[in-house]
Design an enzyme around this catalytic site. Structure first.
Site, mmCIF file in Angstrom:
data_model
loop_
_atom_site.group_PDB
_atom_site.id
_atom_site.type_symbol
_atom_site.label_atom_id
_atom_site.label_comp_id
_atom_site.label_asym_id
_atom_site.label_seq_id
_atom_site.Cartn_x
_atom_site.Cartn_y
_atom_site.Cartn_z
ATOM 1 N N ARG A 227 0.841 -1.212 0.000
ATOM 2 C CA ARG A 227 0.000 0.000 0.000
ATOM 3 C C ARG A 227 0.862 1.243 0.000
ATOM 4 O O ARG A 227 1.874 1.318 0.700
ATOM 5 C CB ARG A 227 -0.801 0.066 1.313
ATOM 6 C CG ARG A 227 -2.180 -0.484 1.268
ATOM 7 C CD ARG A 227 -2.964 0.029 2.480
ATOM 8 N NE ARG A 227 -3.242 1.441 2.344
ATOM 9 C CZ ARG A 227 -3.506 2.247 3.362
ATOM 10 N NH1 ARG A 227 -3.511 1.794 4.601
ATOM 11 N NH2 ARG A 227 -3.745 3.521 3.145
ATOM 12 N N HIS A 228 0.422 2.278 -0.731
ATOM 13 C CA HIS A 228 1.043 3.578 -0.563
ATOM 14 C C HIS A 228 0.669 4.104 0.820
ATOM 15 O O HIS A 228 -0.459 3.945 1.269
ATOM 16 C CB HIS A 228 0.550 4.551 -1.638
ATOM 17 C CG HIS A 228 1.357 5.813 -1.687
ATOM 18 N ND1 HIS A 228 1.202 6.831 -0.783
ATOM 19 C CD2 HIS A 228 2.348 6.207 -2.520
ATOM 20 C CE1 HIS A 228 2.058 7.801 -1.069
ATOM 21 N NE2 HIS A 228 2.757 7.449 -2.117
ATOM 22 N N PRO A 229 1.610 4.748 1.539
ATOM 23 C CA PRO A 229 1.310 5.137 2.916
ATOM 24 C C PRO A 229 0.269 6.254 3.049
ATOM 25 O O PRO A 229 -0.354 6.371 4.101
ATOM 26 C CB PRO A 229 2.673 5.602 3.464
ATOM 27 C CG PRO A 229 3.510 5.899 2.258
ATOM 28 C CD PRO A 229 3.012 4.995 1.174
ATOM 29 N N SER A 230 0.038 7.053 1.993
ATOM 30 C CA SER A 230 -0.854 8.205 2.192
ATOM 31 C C SER A 230 -1.813 8.457 1.040
ATOM 32 O O SER A 230 -2.434 9.512 0.973
ATOM 33 C CB SER A 230 -0.029 9.465 2.471
ATOM 34 O OG SER A 230 0.891 9.681 1.440
ATOM 35 N N PHE A 234 -4.402 2.764 -3.661
ATOM 36 C CA PHE A 234 -3.099 2.826 -4.330
ATOM 37 C C PHE A 234 -2.346 1.618 -3.810
ATOM 38 O O PHE A 234 -1.498 1.728 -2.929
ATOM 39 C CB PHE A 234 -2.410 4.133 -3.903
ATOM 40 C CG PHE A 234 -1.378 4.662 -4.869
ATOM 41 C CD1 PHE A 234 -1.680 5.718 -5.718
ATOM 42 C CD2 PHE A 234 -0.092 4.143 -4.907
ATOM 43 C CE1 PHE A 234 -0.722 6.250 -6.587
ATOM 44 C CE2 PHE A 234 0.861 4.659 -5.768
ATOM 45 C CZ PHE A 234 0.545 5.721 -6.606
#
Lengths: 385, 385
Positions: A227-230, A234
């Protein structure tokens, strides 16, 4: 139009990965790269598996298009040859432990005094200054100490190594940048510069978002798997036959994604904004997968892709090498043997320049000392050709 | 001695990450970088959290030291200003979807005809050629399709994303190399070149070992967690208080490691060579951890480090930012506010050049359109200063 570095000669004292990666790019841009290797064994990677016809595929992929001369830099005769090479070279590149070149009498100060136009590029684990300058490093030491492992891996799991050797490679890339900047600069000043690049520094240089988060919140980011952190959504999603990626980086893309998946949730306050989607990421993932599990990854990539939503398969390296876009971009090249036949496969040049032919073949990696005669002959030739 | 790019002006039409990362390096090397942003919203990352005093830490870390002018490239007046900028610039850089610049009348052919010395740098997801040229991409699309995710993650686990955005960043670094090579080349030819870098190509370019393995054996490598795929011991080990890295890259280092750990196994045929160690890696890991669990990571790092064995802590980003070697190398810099006080923290310049001051402060990232007056004034000034 000649290649950008057509008139540049590089003395390449590097071995293994970070240094040879840097000089490979210089060779791809047209430089004459002369590998100066220690007699008998040469670059360690000549002995790295896998092999084909007795030659290392690894060494060949990093050292194609270069020439080799074996010199014992402690022996008088070979030092005389080396000085003649220094007098003709534009750039010297090395990745020894700091101090080695000084002990040989070839430190930056000595070389700069004798050859003021010579550019000196060095890449090392921790750089030529600071308390740990002389400590040894390998790729994984830089990845671990430099922070990237702390943010790579499953949430709640252990840190993992980045599968590509970015501890070495990113440092090699910064060295290439430094050499190119110094070549441009020398056109004005007439003087060479020293470039001192550290693997540890280079890891910090690519952390970007993680530095902003750490200094703004006081808390370093952890691991978030795929996962993208923010940004949400995504990450990877399950299709009927495996994982694929959806990267809906803004509200418009999320709305389009909802239409494509026939999910009437774009207006739902739990998902209407990126902060809300990040907060409800686990729920959103399940809602999306309840749809995507119904068909194959290829189906969804085609459907979402046609709607302009960034999406991708997770390709293994064999798939990447056969990707039609990679082929169209000439990103896989044949390293030839001496008879002009395919011997090895290597990555192409990702710097596509107008006016420069983008060849799909490369000259062979040299045998140890394999170009001695040619190099000595070139040194005799005063025309500098 | 002036900075290497002191006389270079870059028109920076880029946004988000890959492009701004490239122009940040050019700014760090001394270039005048003028960010040309769309009116009202500007670069998307101006709205990316985290914020401080209403400004994005993320935007500031990537865009410090640049200047900003807002121009609507579809409006006649602003196009006139843009043409005056083009006439003064050495380099234009953009990371739009392919075709956008052509529709504005600013494609490479038009610009090259009007401004033959201008260098044109483009970075995009898939490049300006090939069947997928117009598809959108984000970092994770490049990481997934480009193969690096397939070799990153736990053995037997799912692929994970590399925590740093190497899909964008490596492409930005290749673009910087291309721009620097073109600047050097122009000194001879007097002509600019176009540089076309793709995020997908750039991922393939860093796979090195994985390409050699895949093409030599026919089988792409999988994931190996924190272990190097072909060197042992080269992975993480448990100490009493957590994990640390030992990277014993050859037989000599392994022998020294056995001495340090008082493990009499260096001559044991199961461990005497790297192939044998790779085969018995799980057993070797347990033998080593049976010793290392007895003391702290710091203890072992000090002890093994003193014996010249490559070893490292796995640092989180907060620890990296305070690492004494990182501090000694000036790799953490203060982005100042307009009053000259610390506002944000950013990564320093990893390209350490002799004769170039390695400052630990950076000028503020610009407000949107914040340098309009100054830039217009500079355009009036015919001396080119």
């Amino acid at each position: 139009m000649p290649n950008p570095l057509a008139n540049v000669t590089v003395l390449d004292l590097t071995h293994v990965l970070a240094g040879p990666f840097a000089t490979m790019t210089l060779a791809d841009l047209g430089a004459r790269v002369i590998k100066v290797e220690r007699p008998r064994s040469g670059d360690d990677t000549r002995a790295f598996p896998p092999f084909k016809d007795g030659k290392s595929a690894y060494f060949s992929a990093l050292n194609h298009s270069k020439k080799s001369i074996a010199l014992d830099l402690k022996a008088e005769d070979d030092r005389a040859v080396f000085h003649r090479l220094l007098a003709r070279a534009d750039v010297i590149v090395e990745n020894f432990r700091p101090g080695v070149m000084e002990r040989l009498g070839y430190g930056w100060r000595d070389l700069h005094a004798a050859y003021p136009r010579l550019i000196y590029g060095a890449v090392s684990g921790f750089g030529h200054t600071g308390p740990d300058a002389r400590r040894p490093a390998y790729d994984m030491v830089a990845q671990a100490r430099g922070g990237v492992m702390s943010i790579t891996g499953e949430a709640g799991g252990d840190p993992v190594r980045v599968g590509a050797s970015i501890g070495d490679i990113v440092a090699g890339m910064y060295l290439t940048q430094g050499v190119l900047a110094a070549l441009f600069d020398r056109e004005t000043t007439g003087k060479g510069r020293k470039i001192d690049v550290a693997m540890l520094d280079s890891q910090l240089a690519i952390l970007e978002h993680a530095i902003a988060i750490t200094t703004a919140t006081g808390t370093p980011p952890g691991r978030t798997g795929a996962r993208h952190p923010s940004i949400t959504p995504f990450e990877t999603f399950h299709a009927s036959d495996g994982l694929f990626v959806i990267a809906a980086g803004n509200d418009q893309l999320f709305e389009r994604l909802c239409v494509c998946l026939a999910l009437p949730i774009a207006e739902d306050p739990r998902f209407a904004t990126n902060p809300a989607r990040c907060k409800n990421a686990r729920l959103l993932k399940r809602l999306i997968e309840a749809v995507t599990l119904d068909n194959t990854a290829a189906f969804w990539i085609a459907k979402l892709g046609a709607a302009g939503i960034p999406t991708a398969p997770i390709q293994d390296v064999a798939q990447v090498l056969k990707d039609p876009q990679i082929e169209a971009r000439r990103m896989v090249v044949d390293v030839l043997d001496r008879n002009g036949r395919h011997a090895f496969t290597a990555a192409g040049n990702p710097i596509k320049l107008s006016g420069m032919e983008d060849r799909t073949t490369r000259r062979p990696a040299p045998d140890l000392d394999g170009n001695r005669g040619e190099i000595l002959h070139w040194l005799e030739d005063d025309t500098g050709g």
